[in-house]
Design a protein around this motif. Structure first.
Motif, PDB file in Angstrom:
ATOM      1  N   MET A 162       0.838  -1.206   0.000  1.00  0.00           N
ATOM      2  CA  MET A 162       0.000   0.000   0.000  1.00  0.00           C
ATOM      3  C   MET A 162       0.871   1.253   0.000  1.00  0.00           C
ATOM      4  O   MET A 162       1.855   1.318   0.726  1.00  0.00           O
ATOM      5  N   PHE A 163       0.479   2.232  -0.800  1.00  0.00           N
ATOM      6  CA  PHE A 163       1.187   3.514  -0.814  1.00  0.00           C
ATOM      7  C   PHE A 163       0.399   4.524  -1.631  1.00  0.00           C
ATOM      8  O   PHE A 163      -0.500   4.176  -2.404  1.00  0.00           O
ATOM      9  N   ILE A 164       0.731   5.795  -1.458  1.00  0.00           N
ATOM     10  CA  ILE A 164       0.263   6.878  -2.317  1.00  0.00           C
ATOM     11  C   ILE A 164       1.501   7.699  -2.626  1.00  0.00           C
ATOM     12  O   ILE A 164       2.267   8.048  -1.724  1.00  0.00           O
ATOM     13  N   THR A 165       1.732   8.020  -3.902  1.00  0.00           N
ATOM     14  CA  THR A 165       2.982   8.679  -4.259  1.00  0.00           C
ATOM     15  C   THR A 165       2.857   9.507  -5.522  1.00  0.00           C
ATOM     16  O   THR A 165       1.814   9.516  -6.187  1.00  0.00           O
ATOM     17  N   LYS A 166       3.932  10.186  -5.862  1.00  0.00           N
ATOM     18  CA  LYS A 166       3.995  10.989  -7.074  1.00  0.00           C
ATOM     19  C   LYS A 166       4.287  10.089  -8.276  1.00  0.00           C
ATOM     20  O   LYS A 166       4.908   9.042  -8.144  1.00  0.00           O
ATOM     21  N   ARG A 167       3.888  10.541  -9.450  1.00  0.00           N
ATOM     22  CA  ARG A 167       3.986   9.701 -10.646  1.00  0.00           C
ATOM     23  C   ARG A 167       5.423   9.260 -10.950  1.00  0.00           C
ATOM     24  O   ARG A 167       5.655   8.096 -11.266  1.00  0.00           O
ATOM     25  N   ALA A 168       6.345  10.169 -10.880  1.00  0.00           N
ATOM     26  CA  ALA A 168       7.725   9.814 -11.205  1.00  0.00           C
ATOM     27  C   ALA A 168       8.267   8.735 -10.267  1.00  0.00           C
ATOM     28  O   ALA A 168       8.971   7.816 -10.697  1.00  0.00           O
TER      29      ALA A 168
END
Length: 253
Positions: A162-168
């Protein structure tokens, strides 16, 4: 921004902005009416072995969100421990604001009492797969070997994929991860594995996520509690009572 909720069944999902249920294993299951991991460039047929990673692959190949995340139908990031956790599921707006200062949102680490990550894998799975994974890293990503060893010898692990992150950040991780797993498929035989251990690529990816984060120390990481709405408890409470104190004291906040 999209936060995908991995599911394999109908469920009462939280009706929150930019949270999108995605059906995994959709290539061979009844259409539930959600976004499906079988659309576009996909590996949906690998779901029995790749678990939520078939959703991850779909997200990587078929979306262009600037911010992207993965949760589960029963597990969500929560802002705080509370008697009403469903009211405190991390919102789109909160996540977007957090990622102005941080690069990735992850769960708190879970503690393996008395066992290293490698020992734990050896007890519960086929250690030859773990060792083969190490060989692949040595061949294709030798700079990650030190991080692999450090994670293997530790007793703490980010779980659940599980995570939430920036596209790069997301693209970098996925290209690294799937390079390793697709190579591993060529090297191991899981035809005689039971249903549980046939999920080998899902299990290994949890360990690999920790290796990737350990190596990419430049990333600013923000940790959150994970709440399981089916079990009505936070992830830290999975430990039995005698083991709760040490993990909490040792947890990096």
């Amino acid at each position: 921004m999209s936060i995908y909720i991995v599911t394999h069944k109908k469920y009462n999902f939280p009706g929150m902005k930019n949270y999108i249920p995605i059906q995994v294993g959709a290539a061979y299951h009844e259409d539930l009416g959600f976004c499906k991991d079988s659309e576009g460039d996909n590996i949906s047929l690998k779901n029995p072995h790749y678990c939520e990673l078939t959703a991850l692959y779909f997200m990587w190949k078929n979306t262009n969100d600037n911010i992207i995340g993965l949760t589960h139908y029963r597990r969500y990031f929560c802002n705080k421990k509370t008697l009403t956790p469903l009211k405190h599921i991390l919102s789109y707006d909160d996540a977007a604001n957090i990622l102005k200062k941080y690069d990735i949102i992850v769960p708190y680490k879970m503690h393996r009492q008395g066992k290293t990550i490698r020992q734990d894998y050896e007890i519960n799975h086929n250690i030859r797969d773990y060792d083969e994974c190490e060989k692949i890293i040595i061949k294709y990503f030798p700079k990650y070997k030190e991080s692999f060893d450090r994670v293997s010898d530790s007793k703490d692990l980010y779980q659940y994929n599980m995570f939430i992150t920036k596209r790069a950040v997301f693209d970098s991780y996925c290209s690294w991860l799937f390079k390793i797993l697709f190579e591993l498929e060529k090297r191991i035989d899981i035809s005689n594995y039971d249903k549980y251990n046939s999920r080998v690529y899902g299990f290994l990816s949890e360990r690999l996520f920790n290796v990737w984060l350990d190596y990419n120390k430049q990333l600013k990481v923000k940790k959150f509690e994970v709440y399981n709405i089916e079990e009505n408890k936070f992830s830290l409470l999975k430990a039995n009572i005698k083991n709760i104190i040490k993990p909490i004291i040792g947890m990096e906040r």
